[in-house]
Design a protein around this motif. Structure first.
Motif, PDB file in Angstrom:
ATOM      1  N   SER A  85      17.707  69.412 -36.385  1.00 19.36           N
ATOM      2  CA  SER A  85      16.992  67.561 -37.069  1.00 19.36           C
ATOM      3  C   SER A  85      15.971  68.045 -37.979  1.00 19.36           C
ATOM      4  CB  SER A  85      16.739  67.034 -35.889  1.00 19.36           C
ATOM      5  OG  SER A  85      17.785  66.811 -34.553  1.00 19.36           O
ATOM      6  N   VAL A  86      14.770  69.318 -37.212  1.00 18.90           N
ATOM      7  CA  VAL A  86      14.172  69.531 -37.578  1.00 18.90           C
ATOM      8  C   VAL A  86      13.781  70.722 -37.797  1.00 18.90           C
ATOM      9  CG1 VAL A  86      12.721  67.046 -35.889  1.00 18.90           C
ATOM     10  CG2 VAL A  86      12.675  69.613 -35.719  1.00 18.90           C
ATOM     11  N   GLY A  87      13.630  71.060 -38.113  1.00 19.10           N
ATOM     12  CA  GLY A  87      14.232  72.451 -38.668  1.00 19.10           C
ATOM     13  C   GLY A  87      13.931  73.783 -37.860  1.00 19.10           C
ATOM     14  N   GLU A  88      15.195  75.195 -37.980  1.00 22.15           N
ATOM     15  CA  GLU A  88      15.722  75.814 -37.236  1.00 22.15           C
ATOM     16  C   GLU A  88      14.813  77.018 -37.053  1.00 22.15           C
ATOM     17  OE1 GLU A  88      19.779  76.597 -38.129  1.00 22.15           O
ATOM     18  OE2 GLU A  88      20.148  74.913 -39.398  1.00 22.15           O
ATOM     19  N   ASP A  89      13.146  77.179 -37.731  1.00 15.94           N
ATOM     20  CA  ASP A  89      12.671  77.500 -37.209  1.00 15.94           C
ATOM     21  C   ASP A  89      11.645  76.891 -36.206  1.00 15.94           C
ATOM     22  OD1 ASP A  89      13.807  80.053 -38.041  1.00 15.94           O
ATOM     23  OD2 ASP A  89      12.123  79.729 -40.402  1.00 15.94           O
ATOM     24  N   ILE A  90      11.457  77.674 -35.284  1.00 20.05           N
ATOM     25  CA  ILE A  90       9.747  77.035 -34.367  1.00 20.05           C
ATOM     26  C   ILE A  90       8.154  77.754 -34.472  1.00 20.05           C
ATOM     27  CG2 ILE A  90      11.171  75.304 -32.893  1.00 20.05           C
ATOM     28  CD1 ILE A  90      11.232  77.343 -30.623  1.00 20.05           C
ATOM     29  N   GLU A  91       7.328  77.623 -33.894  1.00 21.98           N
ATOM     30  CA  GLU A  91       6.029  78.520 -34.198  1.00 21.98           C
ATOM     31  C   GLU A  91       5.650  78.144 -32.754  1.00 21.98           C
ATOM     32  OE1 GLU A  91       2.229  78.376 -36.316  1.00 21.98           O
ATOM     33  OE2 GLU A  91       3.654  79.240 -37.479  1.00 21.98           O
ATOM     34  N   ILE A  92       5.079  78.366 -31.696  1.00 28.81           N
ATOM     35  CA  ILE A  92       4.314  78.794 -30.304  1.00 28.81           C
ATOM     36  C   ILE A  92       3.663  79.463 -30.353  1.00 28.81           C
ATOM     37  CG2 ILE A  92       6.645  77.398 -29.459  1.00 28.81           C
ATOM     38  CD1 ILE A  92       7.455  80.134 -28.150  1.00 28.81           C
ATOM     39  N   SER A  93       2.728  79.432 -29.227  1.00 26.61           N
ATOM     40  CA  SER A  93       1.341  80.036 -28.963  1.00 26.61           C
ATOM     41  C   SER A  93       1.818  80.724 -27.995  1.00 26.61           C
ATOM     42  CB  SER A  93       0.120  79.320 -29.097  1.00 26.61           C
ATOM     43  OG  SER A  93      -0.144  78.600 -29.687  1.00 26.61           O
ATOM     44  N   VAL A  94       1.601  82.327 -28.265  1.00 22.59           N
ATOM     45  CA  VAL A  94       2.560  83.125 -26.774  1.00 22.59           C
ATOM     46  C   VAL A  94       1.358  83.957 -26.591  1.00 22.59           C
ATOM     47  CG1 VAL A  94       3.506  85.500 -26.155  1.00 22.59           C
ATOM     48  CG2 VAL A  94       4.223  83.211 -27.803  1.00 22.59           C
ATOM     49  N   LEU A  95       0.950  84.161 -24.891  1.00 24.07           N
ATOM     50  CA  LEU A  95       0.242  84.885 -24.541  1.00 24.07           C
ATOM     51  C   LEU A  95       0.130  86.342 -24.190  1.00 24.07           C
ATOM     52  CD1 LEU A  95      -2.805  84.272 -22.199  1.00 24.07           C
ATOM     53  CD2 LEU A  95      -1.355  84.878 -20.318  1.00 24.07           C
ATOM     54  N   CYS A  96      -0.731  87.209 -25.065  1.00 25.48           N
ATOM     55  CA  CYS A  96      -0.415  87.576 -25.232  1.00 25.48           C
ATOM     56  C   CYS A  96      -0.714  89.112 -23.735  1.00 25.48           C
ATOM     57  CB  CYS A  96      -1.680  88.979 -26.287  1.00 25.48           C
ATOM     58  SG  CYS A  96      -1.936  88.117 -27.744  1.00 25.48           S
ATOM     59  N   PRO A  97       0.140  90.286 -23.944  1.00 24.44           N
ATOM     60  CA  PRO A  97       0.056  90.986 -22.686  1.00 24.44           C
ATOM     61  C   PRO A  97      -0.375  92.340 -22.130  1.00 24.44           C
ATOM     62  CG  PRO A  97       1.886  91.653 -24.244  1.00 24.44           C
ATOM     63  CD  PRO A  97       1.065  90.084 -24.620  1.00 24.44           C
ATOM     64  N   ASP A  98      -1.515  92.109 -23.109  1.00 27.19           N
ATOM     65  CA  ASP A  98      -2.548  93.172 -23.203  1.00 27.19           C
ATOM     66  C   ASP A  98      -4.080  93.265 -22.675  1.00 27.19           C
ATOM     67  OD1 ASP A  98      -2.917  91.692 -25.814  1.00 27.19           O
ATOM     68  OD2 ASP A  98      -4.332  93.434 -26.205  1.00 27.19           O
ATOM     69  N   ASP A  99      -3.717  91.728 -22.512  1.00 30.29           N
ATOM     70  CA  ASP A  99      -5.169  91.259 -22.128  1.00 30.29           C
ATOM     71  C   ASP A  99      -5.229  89.862 -21.033  1.00 30.29           C
ATOM     72  OD1 ASP A  99      -5.598  88.627 -24.321  1.00 30.29           O
ATOM     73  OD2 ASP A  99      -6.822  89.276 -25.119  1.00 30.29           O
ATOM     74  N   GLY A 100      -4.293  89.096 -20.932  1.00 25.59           N
ATOM     75  CA  GLY A 100      -3.912  88.212 -20.582  1.00 25.59           C
ATOM     76  C   GLY A 100      -5.094  87.025 -20.953  1.00 25.59           C
ATOM     77  N   GLU A 101      -5.303  86.656 -22.314  1.00 22.69           N
ATOM     78  CA  GLU A 101      -6.259  85.572 -22.543  1.00 22.69           C
ATOM     79  C   GLU A 101      -6.187  84.949 -23.706  1.00 22.69           C
ATOM     80  OE1 GLU A 101     -10.307  88.152 -23.115  1.00 22.69           O
ATOM     81  OE2 GLU A 101     -10.157  87.133 -21.168  1.00 22.69           O
ATOM     82  N   THR A 102      -5.356  86.024 -24.093  1.00 21.81           N
ATOM     83  CA  THR A 102      -5.728  85.504 -25.802  1.00 21.81           C
ATOM     84  C   THR A 102      -3.910  85.190 -26.580  1.00 21.81           C
ATOM     85  OG1 THR A 102      -7.048  87.328 -26.912  1.00 21.81           O
ATOM     86  CG2 THR A 102      -6.470  86.540 -28.309  1.00 21.81           C
ATOM     87  N   TYR A 103      -4.063  84.317 -27.104  1.00 21.27           N
ATOM     88  CA  TYR A 103      -3.368  83.553 -27.730  1.00 21.27           C
ATOM     89  C   TYR A 103      -2.462  83.833 -28.534  1.00 21.27           C
ATOM     90  CZ  TYR A 103      -1.888  81.284 -23.179  1.00 21.27           C
ATOM     91  OH  TYR A 103      -2.051  80.744 -22.297  1.00 21.27           O
ATOM     92  N   ALA A 104      -1.785  84.373 -29.108  1.00 19.09           N
ATOM     93  CA  ALA A 104      -0.741  84.556 -30.989  1.00 19.09           C
ATOM     94  C   ALA A 104      -0.052  83.343 -31.070  1.00 19.09           C
ATOM     95  CB  ALA A 104      -0.443  86.148 -31.286  1.00 19.09           C
ATOM     96  N   GLU A 105       0.127  82.982 -32.580  1.00  9.73           N
ATOM     97  CA  GLU A 105       0.753  82.161 -32.885  1.00  9.73           C
ATOM     98  C   GLU A 105       2.248  83.078 -33.285  1.00  9.73           C
ATOM     99  OE1 GLU A 105       1.173  78.557 -33.300  1.00  9.73           O
ATOM    100  OE2 GLU A 105      -1.211  79.159 -31.626  1.00  9.73           O
ATOM    101  N   VAL A 106       3.841  82.686 -32.765  1.00 17.31           N
ATOM    102  CA  VAL A 106       5.017  83.640 -33.461  1.00 17.31           C
ATOM    103  C   VAL A 106       5.750  82.769 -33.802  1.00 17.31           C
ATOM    104  CG1 VAL A 106       7.022  84.890 -31.958  1.00 17.31           C
ATOM    105  CG2 VAL A 106       4.573  85.188 -31.493  1.00 17.31           C
ATOM    106  N   GLN A 107       6.217  82.846 -34.425  1.00 11.15           N
ATOM    107  CA  GLN A 107       7.592  82.431 -35.205  1.00 11.15           C
ATOM    108  C   GLN A 107       9.095  82.522 -33.839  1.00 11.15           C
ATOM    109  OE1 GLN A 107       7.066  80.812 -38.888  1.00 11.15           O
ATOM    110  NE2 GLN A 107       8.881  81.624 -39.722  1.00 11.15           N
ATOM    111  N   ILE A 108       9.842  81.940 -34.451  1.00 14.27           N
ATOM    112  CA  ILE A 108      11.055  82.273 -33.689  1.00 14.27           C
ATOM    113  C   ILE A 108      12.357  81.112 -34.517  1.00 14.27           C
ATOM    114  CG2 ILE A 108      12.580  82.272 -31.328  1.00 14.27           C
ATOM    115  CD1 ILE A 108      10.296  82.626 -30.003  1.00 14.27           C
TER     116      ILE A 108
END
Length: 239
Positions: A85-108
């Motif tokens: 309906s709106v696009g087969e790729d989604i971009e979400i914010s993921v919590l980085c496991p190395d510091d547990g506080e910084t978020y990074a954008e990931v496209q899936i």
């Protein structure tokens, strides 16, 4: 002269629970608007009704009952309809496991998200040497509460209510009691008689239940370190 009708493509999808192939179409603008308004309301009843209405409209195969579909079928179906309906790729914010506080954008890519199945999962649970239980998967209402929980209810009570609602049958070699045979209070009293080991076997049904799952690699924008994160459940991919 009336305006022409816009043709809508149809797609096929295999339901994870049965392997049955069904046909569906994407959201229309009116349906997407209904979903957005429901989500903005933070009302689980409105969200339930909106998801139910949209899935019923979008599923083109006859005989598919949305209310009785397992939750992981609903998640997988809803995610794929959203993708077409709106696009087969989604971009979400993921919590980085190395510091547990910084978020990074990931496209899936939605095509990469699958339903994972635990080989130890079973819906038949041994209570003791005489009694067995057979479980059913949570309803659409419980699915919405699990994925869009706004914290109105006590989590312990909510969890116990979920378990009680999913008991489909209690049986022995000689007798069987289906969910139509016992009241809510009766099944609650029955569950409360169990010891911790027995109750953990029931909880295992839920923890090993098939679910949307996808592993992503994330790079922390601050430390530049790479890490892997496993995303599970529809709410992890709802963007």
């Amino acid at each position: 002269m009336p305006l022409p009708k816009i043709s809508t493509p149809t797609y096929e999808l295999e339901l994870p629970s049965t392997g049955k192939t069904i046909k569906f179409r994407p959201f229309l603008v009116k349906e997407e608007k209904l979903l957005v308004l429901a989500l903005e309301s933070d009302d689980t009843k409105e969200i339930t009704n909106a998801i139910k209405a949209v899935l019923k409209d979008c599923i083109q195969t006859r005989g598919v009952k949305v209310d009785t579909l397992p939750t992981f079928d609903i998640e997988y179906l809803f995610l794929n309809i959203r993708g077409k309906s709106v696009g087969e790729d989604i971009e979400i914010s993921v919590l980085c496991p190395d510091d547990g506080e910084t978020y990074a954008e990931v496209q899936i890519s939605i095509d990469d998200i699958k339903v994972s199945k635990d080989p130890e999962h079973t819906n038949k649970i041994k209570i003791d040497d005489k009694l067995m239980m057979e479980m059913r998967y949570p309803s659409l209402n419980q699915f919405v509460k699990s994925n869009f929980d706004f914290g109105e209810d006590n989590q312990v009570d909510q969890s116990f209510e979920l378990i009680a609602s999913c008991v489909d049958k209690v049986f022995s070699e000689d007798e069987a009691w289906t969910s139509e045979d016992f009241t809510k209070k009766e099944i609650t009293d029955f569950l409360e008689q169990m010891n911790s080991a027995q109750f953990k076997e029931i909880e295992k049904f839920f923890t090993t239940m098939p679910k949307l799952s996808h592993e992503v690699e994330v790079v922390n924008p601050k430390t530049k370190k790479k890490g892997k994160v496993v995303l599970e459940g529809l709410s992890s991919f709802f963007a």
